[in-house]
Design an enzyme around this catalytic site. Structure first.
Site, PDB file in Angstrom:
ATOM      1  N   TYR A 155       0.800  -1.225   0.000  1.00  0.00           N
ATOM      2  CA  TYR A 155       0.000   0.000   0.000  1.00  0.00           C
ATOM      3  C   TYR A 155       0.835   1.278   0.000  1.00  0.00           C
ATOM      4  CZ  TYR A 155      -3.767  -3.181   1.320  1.00  0.00           C
ATOM      5  OH  TYR A 155      -4.685  -4.205   1.363  1.00  0.00           O
ATOM      6  N   ILE A 156       2.114   1.184   0.269  1.00  0.00           N
ATOM      7  CA  ILE A 156       2.942   2.393   0.377  1.00  0.00           C
ATOM      8  C   ILE A 156       4.007   2.404  -0.709  1.00  0.00           C
ATOM      9  CG2 ILE A 156       2.527   2.765   2.829  1.00  0.00           C
ATOM     10  CD1 ILE A 156       5.112   1.318   3.458  1.00  0.00           C
TER      11      ILE A 156
END
Length: 834
Positions: free
Chosen positions: A115-116
């Site tokens: 997600y990052i």
């Protein structure tokens, strides 16, 4: 194989254990836990950055992809790579992040790697990579090349800090301020001294008195900023390095559960900024609670640095100053290497451009149009055609040069083409000259490099951690009373567990207790559940160490001679659990009378002699004020040689001690009796202090030394006299003028601030005094336009109410300066306004 061979030889179990353990220890030290001095990176960090450089196209990459790329170089799995990558990203220096990367202040974890996103920062691309100056080695599986160390042109290890535990040693290098590191590097390159102190992302305060340049044995204290929101609420605005808000709140709750502090609740309101709110229990002092938070919770922590790095494939313990010198010198060496490479490239470029110019200008290219039997003969013909022009060149013509020329497209050559080649040669000459100049002046070049880094990346990286000295806090003086002290006088026991016996007073489990028995024994013990002192206890109380004001007045009987003696003494410091005899120590000695006087009071007592004594007068008065205060072991003065029936209190006396002399230390914002700072005077118990702040508030307060003041905001602090007139000058930014007022203090509430200037944004107190006839000196203007005036304020301004706005004094200018001047008796200065 025999049993001895199996156990004893180097190839046996014992030998293998020795070898394997040494190999393991060396591996952990060199390849896992300790950073290299050259680039300030651990192997996993170096491999992550190298992988990110390979992937770099200017766009963000998923962290999951970066981890996968890094696994080509790092043999220890995705978890260790992911943790190291998040740690690098949270330092906000080499990696730009996108998404939820967690928060070092709160302890919140980063989101999952899928997600990052991340990419190398511009700073990292500028200082950490150059394939031409990098030494390479094979990766763990032999498939790829990886850098031995990155060519880091910046003291990265000092900026990021590092922590690691290896086998038999550890490293803990604290982070330092980006701008201060660059300034220190510049000073080192110029041969000047420099100073480096830690700076933390989390802010806070640091006392680096014993930092010892980050070497083993050093220590720093780090504190959070605690503000008093009101008399019932405290707010913590940041956290110490390495402490999260969650850990901080847990330590506060634990201290409350242990009775060290008393709070109602603690709330974490952290968002963009840290804000931990503490609501105090009713009747609890904010000043004492702040001290207690520093003494008993993680609001103050101690950190022991240990600068250990890998240098020459060995761990070395050095100082941060040595580390900076090494990094700055290495940066200078790398810059020299880059310049030398650039010079060689420019010389090659100059050589080939000159060849190209001659090749076309002298029509040597026409050799290609002639018919030669072989290609080798063509190349020889071209080389022969260059012979007349070889003196114009700076190095020999190689076969590769000629082949490269023949690959040039041959077309009709114009004069413009030759002019363009001449211009290129001229530019290359200028560049070569500049590079040679930089090599000859390498120190100046390195300084300019660091100055450019500071200019380019220094904005927004100012110091966050305030450097200051911390006052020493005695834990037993700030601990909240969390226990009750009881005494059984007849049996001689004291303690917190004797709940059926006589209550003495509240205490804390850190306190000491002083007790006196009828037989003349004095003893000091630690607060405990039950402690034996001696039968017939006369007095018991919480003991205050170094208390020079509490005076004990004593009359005792010497059992051997039958003579009664009186003495006065203090008890400042003794050995705990030791028995001290206050009499002469003879058999049947005992105490007739004992009183405890907090301020050295000296009472009058009535002594009644035994009816069977031969004394003519059976009653007499004794005045303790006629006696000096001496040591507890002194014999004392003889009162009577006759047997005494009783000694009883007759009347109270006055204190024989002078007032307490107080000083104000504006560095710590504390009152003290150790002669530190500004002398305030001698204070009796009923005396008060007047404190006036630059924000236009005044406060009347007592002389309790546990109070905390903001020394930077105080304009005046002195003994309060209600008859004194206060003269104050303040700015009125609404009307752009200075106002002046004279008034007396009319309020009586203690420890409450009163705002006495006109309300308005930017209004603040400029000057204040309590002199009876103040002379104000005002100076404005600059250079040759300076104007100065002196004003006898009491002649031009009347005394008014403390809430009054005051009268206009002068127009506001930024250049105006004010100060008070003492008026001499023969001073005939006339009032002048401007």
């Amino acid at each position: 194989m025999s049993k001895n061979d199996l156990l004893g030889n180097d190839s046996g179990i014992q030998g293998q254990y020795k070898t394997w353990f040494l190999d393991y220890a060396s591996y952990v030290i060199l390849e896992r836990a300790v950073p290299a001095i050259e680039d300030g990176l651990k192997p996993v960090q170096r491999r992550i950055l190298h992988a990110m450089k390979e992937m770099d196209d200017g766009r963000f990459n998923k962290v999951a992809n970066i981890i996968g790329q890094s696994m080509q170089y790092h043999p220890h799995g995705d978890a260790s790579i992911g943790d190291a990558l998040v740690n690098l990203g949270q330092k906000d220096l080499l990696i730009e992040t996108q998404g939820n990367w967690g928060d070092v202040r709160t302890g919140d974890d980063a989101a999952a790697p899928r997600y990052i996103e991340a990419r190398l920062s511009k700073f990292a691309l500028d200082v950490a990579f150059n394939a031409k100056t990098t030494d390479w080695q094979l990766s763990y599986d032999g498939r790829k090349n990886e850098p031995v160390t990155l060519p880091m042109k910046f003291p990265l290890l000092l900026a990021q800090g590092a922590e690691g535990i290896a086998v038999g040693l550890s490293t803990k290098i604290l982070p330092h301020n980006f701008c201060e590191i660059i300034e220190a590097a510049i000073r080192h390159l110029r041969g000047k001294k420099f100073e480096l102190l830690p700076d933390f992302q989390t802010g806070g305060m640091i006392d680096a008195t014993h930092y010892n340049e980050g070497k083993r044995g050093g220590k720093v204290k780090v504190r959070a900023h605690i503000e008093e929101l009101d008399k019932k609420t405290l707010v913590i605005r940041d956290v110490p390095y390495g402490v999260t808000t969650r850990q901080l709140m847990d330590s506060i709750v634990k201290a409350n559960d242990q009775g060290k502090i008393k709070i109602k609740k603690v709330t974490d309101n952290t968002a963009a900024d840290v804000e931990v709110q503490i609501d105090l229990a009713p009747g609890i002092s904010t000043d004492i609670t702040i001290d207690a938070l520093y003494a008993f919770t993680d609001c103050e922590i101690s950190i022991s640095p240990n600068t250990c790095v890998i240098a020459g494939e060995k761990p070395r313990f050095i100082s941060v100053h040595d580390l900076l010198r090494s990094s700055a010198d290495l940066t200078k060496s790398l810059l020299k290497k880059e310049l030398e490479i650039k010079l060689a490239e420019l010389q090659d470029k100059w050589h080939f451009t000159s060849l190209e110019k001659i090749f076309f200008e002298e029509k040597i290219y026409k050799e290609l149009e002639k018919k030669y039997e072989t290609w080798e003969k063509v190349l020889l013909a071209i080389d022969k055609a260059f012979v007349p022009f070889k003196k114009q060149l700076k190095k020999e013509i190689s076969k590769e040069d000629i082949i490269k020329l023949t690959e040039k497209p041959v077309r009709r050559i114009y004069k413009l083409d030759i002019d363009e080649l001449n211009a290129q040669i001229k530019n290359i000459d200028a560049e070569i000259k500049q590079v040679k100049y930089d090599l000859d002046n390498l120190t100046d070049f390195a300084v300019a490099y660091f100055e450019n880094l500071l200019k380019k990346y220094g904005k927004g990286r100012e110091r966050k951690t305030e450097i200051k000295l911390f006052e020493s806090i005695q834990a037993n003086q700030v601990a909240i009373a969390n226990a009750k002290l009881y005494v059984n006088r007849a049996e001689g026991f004291i303690g917190t567990g004797l709940k059926k016996d006589e209550f003495v007073e509240d205490c804390s489990d850190l306190d000491d207790v002083i007790a006196f028995t009828k037989s003349g024994i004095m003893k000091i013990v630690r607060v405990a559940d039950k402690v034996f002192i001696g039968k017939d206890i006369l007095h018991v109380a919480v003991f205050r160490k170094n208390d020079e004001r509490t005076t004990y007045n004593l009359i005792y009987l010497d059992g051997k001679s039958g003579v009664s003696y009186a003495k006065r003494f203090n008890v400042t410091g003794i050995t705990r659990d030791k028995e001290y005899d206050l009499t002469k120590g003879t058999d049947k000695s005992r105490i007739h009378y004992l009183s405890v006087n907090p301020n050295g009071e000296a009472e009058v007592v009535k002594i009644v002699l035994s009816p069977s004594s031969s004394a003519r007068n059976k009653e007499l008065l004794f005045y303790f004020e006629e006696m000096d205060i001496k040591g507890r072991s002194s014999m004392g003065n003889q009162v009577t040689k006759y047997p005494v029936k009783s000694v009883k209190f007759k009347e109270a006396g006055r204190s024989t001690l002078s007032g307490v002399k107080l000083w104000f230390d504006d560095g710590f914002g504390r009152l003290n009796t150790e002669e530190k700072g500004q002398f305030l005077g001698s204070f009796e118990s009923e005396d008060r202090l007047l404190v006036i702040y630059n924000d236009g508030n005044y406060e009347i307060t007592d002389t309790e030394q546990s109070q905390r003041f903001d020394g930077e905001k105080i304009l005046l602090i002195e003994k309060f006299d209600p008859e004194k007139v206060i003269t104050a000058v303040y700015t009125d930014m609404e009307k752009l003028q200075y106002n002046i007022k004279r008034f007396k203090i009319e309020t009586t509430t203690l420890r409450n601030r009163f705002f006495f200037i006109k309300e308005g944004e930017g209004n603040q107190l400029e000057a204040v005094t309590t002199d009876e006839a103040p002379l104000l000196v005002m100076q404005s203007g600059r250079g040759t336009q300076i104007r100065k005036a002196k004003i006898k304020v009491n002649k031009v301004v009347e005394v008014m109410g403390w809430k009054a706005v005051g009268a206009k004094l002068a127009d506001y200018t930024k250049s105006t300066q004010m100060e008070w001047e003492k008026i001499q008796p023969d001073n005939n200065v006339q009032p002048e306004l401007f």
